[in-house]
Design a protein around this motif. Structure first.
Motif, mmCIF file in Angstrom:
data_model
loop_
_atom_site.group_PDB
_atom_site.id
_atom_site.type_symbol
_atom_site.label_atom_id
_atom_site.label_comp_id
_atom_site.label_asym_id
_atom_site.label_seq_id
_atom_site.Cartn_x
_atom_site.Cartn_y
_atom_site.Cartn_z
ATOM 1 N N UNK A 29 0.807 -1.225 0.000
ATOM 2 C CA UNK A 29 0.000 0.000 0.000
ATOM 3 C C UNK A 29 0.839 1.272 0.000
ATOM 4 N N UNK A 30 2.149 1.146 0.156
ATOM 5 C CA UNK A 30 3.012 2.321 0.117
ATOM 6 C C UNK A 30 3.667 2.503 -1.254
ATOM 7 N N UNK A 31 3.418 1.564 -2.160
ATOM 8 C CA UNK A 31 3.991 1.686 -3.506
ATOM 9 C C UNK A 31 3.310 2.808 -4.274
ATOM 10 N N UNK A 32 4.077 3.484 -5.108
ATOM 11 C CA UNK A 32 3.546 4.578 -5.907
ATOM 12 C C UNK A 32 2.551 4.053 -6.945
ATOM 13 N N UNK A 33 1.541 4.877 -7.248
ATOM 14 C CA UNK A 33 0.497 4.520 -8.225
ATOM 15 C C UNK A 33 0.636 5.446 -9.434
ATOM 16 N N UNK A 34 1.642 5.193 -10.246
ATOM 17 C CA UNK A 34 1.948 6.105 -11.357
ATOM 18 C C UNK A 34 0.814 6.177 -12.372
ATOM 19 N N UNK A 35 0.228 5.027 -12.686
ATOM 20 C CA UNK A 35 -0.870 5.025 -13.649
ATOM 21 C C UNK A 35 -2.050 5.839 -13.154
ATOM 22 N N UNK A 36 -2.381 5.662 -11.892
ATOM 23 C CA UNK A 36 -3.494 6.410 -11.311
ATOM 24 C C UNK A 36 -3.244 7.906 -11.389
ATOM 25 N N UNK A 37 -2.065 8.332 -10.961
ATOM 26 C CA UNK A 37 -1.792 9.771 -10.933
ATOM 27 C C UNK A 37 -1.594 10.345 -12.327
ATOM 28 N N UNK A 38 -1.079 9.555 -13.241
ATOM 29 C CA UNK A 38 -0.974 10.030 -14.631
ATOM 30 C C UNK A 38 -2.365 10.333 -15.181
ATOM 31 N N UNK A 39 -3.294 9.421 -14.937
ATOM 32 C CA UNK A 39 -4.670 9.620 -15.409
ATOM 33 C C UNK A 39 -5.333 10.785 -14.675
ATOM 34 N N UNK A 40 -5.147 10.859 -13.363
ATOM 35 C CA UNK A 40 -5.777 11.933 -12.582
ATOM 36 C C UNK A 40 -5.265 13.306 -13.013
ATOM 37 N N UNK A 41 -3.955 13.418 -13.185
ATOM 38 C CA UNK A 41 -3.377 14.698 -13.604
ATOM 39 C C UNK A 41 -3.858 15.067 -15.003
ATOM 40 N N UNK A 42 -3.886 14.082 -15.914
ATOM 41 C CA UNK A 42 -4.332 14.358 -17.290
ATOM 42 C C UNK A 42 -5.782 14.819 -17.306
ATOM 43 N N UNK A 43 -6.643 14.163 -16.542
ATOM 44 C CA UNK A 43 -8.060 14.534 -16.509
ATOM 45 C C UNK A 43 -8.242 15.915 -15.900
ATOM 46 N N UNK A 44 -7.542 16.173 -14.800
ATOM 47 C CA UNK A 44 -7.678 17.466 -14.118
ATOM 48 C C UNK A 44 -7.195 18.607 -15.009
ATOM 49 N N UNK A 45 -6.043 18.420 -15.654
ATOM 50 C CA UNK A 45 -5.528 19.471 -16.533
ATOM 51 C C UNK A 45 -6.423 19.662 -17.746
ATOM 52 N N UNK A 46 -7.005 18.583 -18.255
ATOM 53 C CA UNK A 46 -7.927 18.696 -19.397
ATOM 54 C C UNK A 46 -9.171 19.482 -19.003
ATOM 55 N N UNK A 47 -9.695 19.214 -17.810
ATOM 56 C CA UNK A 47 -10.867 19.957 -17.337
ATOM 57 C C UNK A 47 -10.529 21.425 -17.125
ATOM 58 N N UNK A 48 -9.338 21.690 -16.619
ATOM 59 C CA UNK A 48 -8.921 23.068 -16.410
ATOM 60 C C UNK A 48 -8.800 23.804 -17.738
ATOM 61 N N UNK A 49 -8.185 23.157 -18.718
ATOM 62 C CA UNK A 49 -8.049 23.756 -20.045
ATOM 63 C C UNK A 49 -9.418 23.958 -20.686
ATOM 64 N N UNK A 50 -10.306 22.987 -20.543
ATOM 65 C CA UNK A 50 -11.648 23.090 -21.134
ATOM 66 C C UNK A 50 -12.429 24.245 -20.504
#
Length: 349
Positions: A29-50
């Protein structure tokens, strides 16, 4: 004898935490979740740009107040990513986390990442501990009867008397306070290196310049003023409502109080139940107990750690507190009202 018992108790708690920490680590449970955060950051930045694109396309219209509300919500979700980066939840490298924090904090929402990390780390070390937790040391609110009694006259007395009624209205100003505190931290120059202050200062200036330019070039002066007020009010209110349930209304430790790490973090924190929707809305902060015990744990893993933490608390007889979202706000307001009681004796009878 008392000192010996205290030391023994602290070691016992440390041992309990070590057992829990080992179990959490073995579950991965302490391992990094790169896929999760890549998707979260991409979605958040896309919403911000939109949202900003829609702002430009709509043009000078009072419908932009709706855009202001939407952007206030997205700004808070963006700030949540900065929060996670500040705890080292996203990347293995401190440099990468700092870069993510600078982008999502300084550049995109106008909050100094370094200032927030310093303040927030001190809070995590001593939550709800008078004299040590900066989150309960502000001049606006009193979090204990002792703090309230120090405000015998002037605006401070009036605020403490009525703070339960003023709490949510005051949160409408929270974003402005955070922006001012960020700039003050850059200018004051205590703590961070000169290079860090320059980088964060440039990013804050780019944010402010870009924000004001796009607003003033798109809207009429009156619309621009109203847009900024609504946007920043929603941003501050959402941020405040996300952090308020975490500790406010939970036990406040006196300045001289001693407590082990596990006891201190669990007893002063409140979890908020509600499933995936609340997880999203509160940015994972609803798992405040797990977050305080394992601050570098990636946000999506907190819900999986909860059963382990709850079971560990049950084994050692440590109170683990969780409630609903609306109930948490009621408890916050009730605590603030009780704390201000000594300053309004004429209203208590």
């Amino acid at each position: 004898m008392t000192r010996t018992n205290g030391t023994s108790s602290e070691r016992r708690r440390g041992s309990d935490y070590a057992v829990l920490s080992r179990e959490v680590s073995e579950r991965g449970l302490l391992r990094r979740r790169r896929g999760h955060y890549t998707a979260r950051i991409a979605i958040t930045l896309s919403l911000l740009l939109a949202a900003w694109t829609a702002f430009v396309l709509i043009g000078p219209s009072w419908w932009q107040m709706v855009t202001a509300v939407v952007l206030g919500l997205i700004f808070t979700q963006t700030a949540f990513i900065g929060h996670d980066a500040g705890h080292g939840q996203i990347a293995e490298s401190e440099r990468a986390n700092r870069l993510i924090g600078w982008i999502h904090g300084d550049l995109l929402v106008g909050l100094a990442f370094g200032w927030w990390v310093d303040k927030h780390d001190r809070h995590h070390a001593h939550p709800n501990h008078e004299g040590k937790d900066p989150d309960i040391a502000g001049a606006a609110l009193a979090f204990s009867r002792e703090q309230a009694l120090l405000r015998r006259r002037g605006p401070g007395r009036w605020l403490a008397r009525s703070q339960a009624w003023l709490f949510f209205p005051m949160l409408l100003l929270e974003a402005f306070h955070l922006h001012v505190a960020s700039v003050r931290w850059i200018v004051k120059g205590t703590g961070p290196s000169v290079r860090t202050r320059i980088v964060e200062g440039v990013l804050l200036a780019l944010h402010l310049g870009g924000y004001l330019t796009i607003v003033l070039m798109t809207l009429t002066p009156l619309q621009a003023l109203c847009f900024v007020l609504v946007h920043q009010a929603v941003f501050g209110l959402y941020m405040g409502c996300s952090f308020a349930p975490n500790h406010k209304g939970m036990p406040v430790l006196a300045e001289e109080a001693k407590a082990g790490f596990l006891q201190r973090q669990v007893l002063t924190s409140r979890n908020v139940r509600g499933g995936r929707v609340v997880d999203l809305v509160l940015g994972g902060l609803n798992y405040q107990i797990e977050h305080h015990l394992f601050p570098s744990m990636p946000r999506p893993n907190l819900r999986h750690a909860q059963p382990l933490v709850r079971a560990a608390c049950e084994r050692i007889g440590l109170a683990y507190y969780e409630t609903g979202l609306l109930r948490s706000y009621a408890e916050v307001l009730g605590h603030l009202h009780r704390v201000g009681g000594p300053l309004r004796p004429e209203l208590e009878y």
